[in-house]
Design a protein around this motif. Structure first.
Motif, PDB file in Angstrom:
ATOM      1  N   MET A   1       0.826  -1.207   0.000  1.00  0.00           N
ATOM      2  CA  MET A   1       0.000   0.000   0.000  1.00  0.00           C
ATOM      3  C   MET A   1       0.861   1.257   0.000  1.00  0.00           C
ATOM      4  O   MET A   1       0.531   2.238  -0.658  1.00  0.00           O
ATOM      5  N   ALA A   2       1.960   1.220   0.727  1.00  0.00           N
ATOM      6  CA  ALA A   2       2.867   2.374   0.747  1.00  0.00           C
ATOM      7  C   ALA A   2       3.528   2.563  -0.612  1.00  0.00           C
ATOM      8  O   ALA A   2       3.759   3.691  -1.041  1.00  0.00           O
ATOM      9  N   ALA A   3       3.820   1.459  -1.304  1.00  0.00           N
ATOM     10  CA  ALA A   3       4.514   1.533  -2.593  1.00  0.00           C
ATOM     11  C   ALA A   3       3.608   1.993  -3.728  1.00  0.00           C
ATOM     12  O   ALA A   3       4.010   2.807  -4.555  1.00  0.00           O
ATOM     13  N   VAL A   4       2.394   1.478  -3.792  1.00  0.00           N
ATOM     14  CA  VAL A   4       1.517   1.786  -4.937  1.00  0.00           C
ATOM     15  C   VAL A   4       0.290   2.608  -4.550  1.00  0.00           C
ATOM     16  O   VAL A   4      -0.440   3.059  -5.429  1.00  0.00           O
ATOM     17  N   GLY A   5       0.074   2.783  -3.272  1.00  0.00           N
ATOM     18  CA  GLY A   5      -1.105   3.513  -2.811  1.00  0.00           C
ATOM     19  C   GLY A   5      -2.210   2.540  -2.443  1.00  0.00           C
ATOM     20  O   GLY A   5      -2.413   1.527  -3.115  1.00  0.00           O
TER      21      GLY A   5
ATOM     22  N   ASN B   1      -5.824  -1.944  -3.359  1.00  0.00           N
ATOM     23  CA  ASN B   1      -7.142  -2.533  -3.105  1.00  0.00           C
ATOM     24  C   ASN B   1      -7.864  -2.855  -4.409  1.00  0.00           C
ATOM     25  O   ASN B   1      -8.513  -3.894  -4.524  1.00  0.00           O
ATOM     26  N   TRP B   2      -7.748  -1.968  -5.402  1.00  0.00           N
ATOM     27  CA  TRP B   2      -8.382  -2.230  -6.699  1.00  0.00           C
ATOM     28  C   TRP B   2      -7.777  -3.490  -7.324  1.00  0.00           C
ATOM     29  O   TRP B   2      -8.509  -4.364  -7.792  1.00  0.00           O
ATOM     30  N   LEU B   3      -6.449  -3.594  -7.346  1.00  0.00           N
ATOM     31  CA  LEU B   3      -5.794  -4.768  -7.928  1.00  0.00           C
ATOM     32  C   LEU B   3      -6.197  -6.038  -7.195  1.00  0.00           C
ATOM     33  O   LEU B   3      -6.481  -7.064  -7.816  1.00  0.00           O
TER      34      LEU B   3
END
Length: 87
Positions: A16-20, A25-27
């Motif tokens: 989550m820190a790396a991609v947001g 969550n979407w992926l």
């Protein structure tokens, strides 16, 4: 990221820190909790299934300037870096 032998394990919070959080969550939802090239170990732990995938992400971060070469391999810490690579 946690190191467990030759495995590369990371936490959901790392992703989550790396991609947001929104993109992660979407992926996760889109892939029906089966993200390609990433193995889910438990609720919060994941593992790269192929080291080359992890290396490709790192190379991309270097190329895009997200990770500075100075941060990764500063010349003044050459011995420390060599020990890290050997481990």
């Amino acid at each position: 990221m946690l190191k467990a032998g030759s495995k590369r394990i990371f936490l959901q919070s790392d992703a989550m820190a790396a991609v947001g959080a929104k993109d992660w969550n979407w992926l996760f939802e889109f892939s029906e909790q089966n993200i390609p090239l990433i193995k889910r170990l438990d609720v919060a732990h994941f593992e790269f299934q192929h080291r080359s995938f992890q290396e490709a992400l790192f190379a991309e971060a270097l190329a895009e300037g997200v990770v500075s070469e100075d941060d990764f391999m500063p010349g003044r810490k050459a011995q420390q870096n060599l020990r890290l690579i050997a481990s």
